[in-house]
Design an enzyme around this catalytic site. Structure first.
Site, mmCIF file in Angstrom:
data_model
loop_
_atom_site.group_PDB
_atom_site.id
_atom_site.type_symbol
_atom_site.label_atom_id
_atom_site.label_comp_id
_atom_site.label_asym_id
_atom_site.label_seq_id
_atom_site.Cartn_x
_atom_site.Cartn_y
_atom_site.Cartn_z
ATOM 1 N N ARG A 41 0.830 -1.210 0.000
ATOM 2 C CA ARG A 41 0.000 0.000 0.000
ATOM 3 C C ARG A 41 0.863 1.258 0.000
ATOM 4 O O ARG A 41 0.384 2.360 -0.268
ATOM 5 C CB ARG A 41 -0.966 -0.017 1.193
ATOM 6 C CG ARG A 41 -2.037 1.020 1.091
ATOM 7 C CD ARG A 41 -3.258 0.861 1.999
ATOM 8 N NE ARG A 41 -3.195 -0.092 3.056
ATOM 9 C CZ ARG A 41 -2.621 0.097 4.253
ATOM 10 N NH1 ARG A 41 -2.060 1.252 4.535
ATOM 11 N NH2 ARG A 41 -2.622 -0.861 5.163
ATOM 12 N N TYR A 92 -16.267 18.134 -14.484
ATOM 13 C CA TYR A 92 -16.658 16.728 -14.651
ATOM 14 C C TYR A 92 -17.694 16.366 -13.582
ATOM 15 O O TYR A 92 -17.493 16.666 -12.410
ATOM 16 C CB TYR A 92 -15.416 15.831 -14.544
ATOM 17 C CG TYR A 92 -15.764 14.389 -14.392
ATOM 18 C CD1 TYR A 92 -16.510 13.731 -15.376
ATOM 19 C CD2 TYR A 92 -15.392 13.668 -13.266
ATOM 20 C CE1 TYR A 92 -16.863 12.400 -15.230
ATOM 21 C CE2 TYR A 92 -15.740 12.339 -13.112
ATOM 22 C CZ TYR A 92 -16.473 11.715 -14.100
ATOM 23 O OH TYR A 92 -16.825 10.410 -13.945
ATOM 24 N N ASP A 163 -7.484 20.267 -12.908
ATOM 25 C CA ASP A 163 -7.743 18.989 -13.564
ATOM 26 C C ASP A 163 -7.304 19.154 -15.021
ATOM 27 O O ASP A 163 -7.942 19.861 -15.805
ATOM 28 C CB ASP A 163 -9.236 18.642 -13.456
ATOM 29 C CG ASP A 163 -9.554 17.259 -14.021
ATOM 30 O OD1 ASP A 163 -8.844 16.821 -14.944
ATOM 31 O OD2 ASP A 163 -10.526 16.634 -13.552
HETATM 32 C C1 LIG Z 1 -12.065 15.723 -16.450
HETATM 33 C C2 LIG Z 1 -12.198 14.459 -15.650
HETATM 34 N N1 LIG Z 1 -11.688 14.421 -14.402
HETATM 35 C C3 LIG Z 1 -11.788 13.308 -13.635
HETATM 36 C C4 LIG Z 1 -12.444 12.173 -14.101
HETATM 37 C C5 LIG Z 1 -12.573 10.969 -13.207
HETATM 38 O O1 LIG Z 1 -11.650 9.981 -13.576
HETATM 39 P P1 LIG Z 1 -11.884 8.399 -13.405
HETATM 40 O O2 LIG Z 1 -13.040 8.018 -14.280
HETATM 41 O O3 LIG Z 1 -10.555 7.837 -13.831
HETATM 42 O O4 LIG Z 1 -12.187 8.146 -11.971
HETATM 43 C C6 LIG Z 1 -12.976 12.165 -15.394
HETATM 44 C C7 LIG Z 1 -13.672 10.971 -15.904
HETATM 45 O O5 LIG Z 1 -14.393 11.032 -16.884
HETATM 46 C C8 LIG Z 1 -12.845 13.339 -16.181
HETATM 47 O O6 LIG Z 1 -13.350 13.403 -17.437
#
Ligand SMILES: Cc1ncc(COP(=O)(O)O)c(C=O)c1O
Length: 348
Positions: A41, A92, A163
């Site tokens: 881990r 998202y 992000d």
């Molecule tokens: C912009 C963005 N951030 C985060 C995520 C979340 O990622 P995960 O699906 O790998 O958990 C997504 C998933 O579609 C995404 O499009």
């Protein structure tokens, strides 16, 4: 070294006799005591190789996670009780759902903003602990002024996470623009082949890195060794894939803007994600059900072109038009992509 060279060479064993060119997959839950790893881990050499490579591309120290949302949860876990998080209203939807869930349980307060409205975001940051930036946003395709927002957020005492899933480090390096943290759904472009889930956080701040590593050690949102190995294999071709997919996207945007039946094309001018708006949900559903090459599927960033009507998800914000189709342009021949799309688009 330039990014394309880094992507190929970072995270490899030293050039020494009998060393493998690639770090092998280490399947181990535990390590012989007395070293730095101890337990599965806390560390795994297959993660480390991926983290070294992505860290080099983003210009910081990387930690990998089981998924993008595991990385999102780890960042939001740092926000103190009742503190304010400023976030894009069109981030998202999984990130928005985590924020809404934490707010409903009295953990923090969320202030949603139009991330492209710089003045409004700066004002909203006045008493915030964290500014959450996603740029471009998924699926509204709004673009944030990362450098200006970061400076203002820091002045207000807030930390900034970006992000960077849509742009990837090939097209945007938020740490160079002042951000404290970069977040990825490595599931998407970084891994690039729609065959695994993984997430990542990258920072230049050693203290922040150690806090996040501590949270990962405790909570256990770690990736599998095989996933990390596959993701690194995908990362090797990231610049090539992004370059080709972006060229395809630009050509499709040019044609879509002239195509009857397409009410609106949302494209930020870079990357390989496009959102188009059709007349209504039924017209959009006919498109996503009418192609043979374009795959009707959620997710994005794979070598193959996929698309979906986002409002088919009940969790999608109602400010996203019913007829909006988010398109993830792949690396196929653009003429094949266009022919397939053109045949399925409405005739008027
Ligand atoms: C912009 C963005 N951030 C985060 C995520 C979340 O990622 P995960 O699906 O790998 O958990 C997504 C998933 O579609 C995404 O499009």
């Amino acid at each position: 070294m330039r990014p394309a060279t880094r992507a190929v060479h970072a995270g490899r064993p030293p050039h020494a006799a009998d060393q493998p060119l690639n770090v092998p997959i280490t399947m181990a839950s535990t390590y012989v005591a007395g070293g730095d790893r101890e337990y599965g881990r806390y560390a795994n050499p297959s993660w480390t190789a991926f983290e070294d490579a992505l860290g080099e591309l983003e210009g910081g120290r990387c930690l990998s996670f089981a998924s993008g949302l595991a990385a999102v949860a780890t960042v939001l876990d740092l926000v103190g009780l009742d503190q304010v998080v400023v976030a894009p209203r069109h981030a998202y939807n999984g990130s928005l759902m985590q924020l809404a869930d934490l707010e409903a349980r009295g953990r923090l307060r969320t202030r949603l903003v139009d991330i492209a409205d710089t003045a409004a975001v700066v004002e909203a940051c006045a008493d915030a602990a964290l500014l959450w930036i996603e740029s471009p946003t998924n699926p509204a395709m709004e673009v944030a002024d990362i450098a200006v927002l970061t400076e203002a957020a820091h002045e207000a005492g807030a930390q900034v996470v970006v992000d960077n899933t849509f742009a990837t480090p090939v097209l945007q390096q938020p740490l160079d623009l002042g951000a404290d943290l970069v977040l990825h759904s490595a599931t998407k472009y970084l891994a690039g082949h729609s065959d695994l889930l993984m997430g990542a956080l990258v920072t230049r701040d050693d203290a922040l890195h150690d806090v996040l590593k501590g949270r990962r050690d405790l909570v256990g949102g770690i990736p599998g060794a095989f996933e990390a190995w596959l993701a690194l294999r995908g990362l090797r071709t990231l610049p090539l894939r992004v370059e080709r997919a972006q060229a395809n996207a630009m050509e499709l945007v040019r044609r879509l803007e002239e195509r009857v039946g397409v009410k609106e094309v949302r494209y930020p001018g870079f990357g390989a994600m496009i959102s188009i708006v059709l007349a209504d949900a039924a017209t959009a559903d006919r498109l996503t059900g009418g192609t043979s090459l374009w795959v009707h599927a959620t997710s994005l960033g794979g070598v193959e072109s996929t698309f979906e009507r986002r409002r088919r998800w009940r969790s999608e914000p109602t400010t996203i038009p019913e007829g909006l189709v988010r398109m993830s342009v792949g690396i196929e021949d653009v003429e094949d992509l266009w022919e397939d799309l053109d045949a399925a688009l409405p005739s008027h």
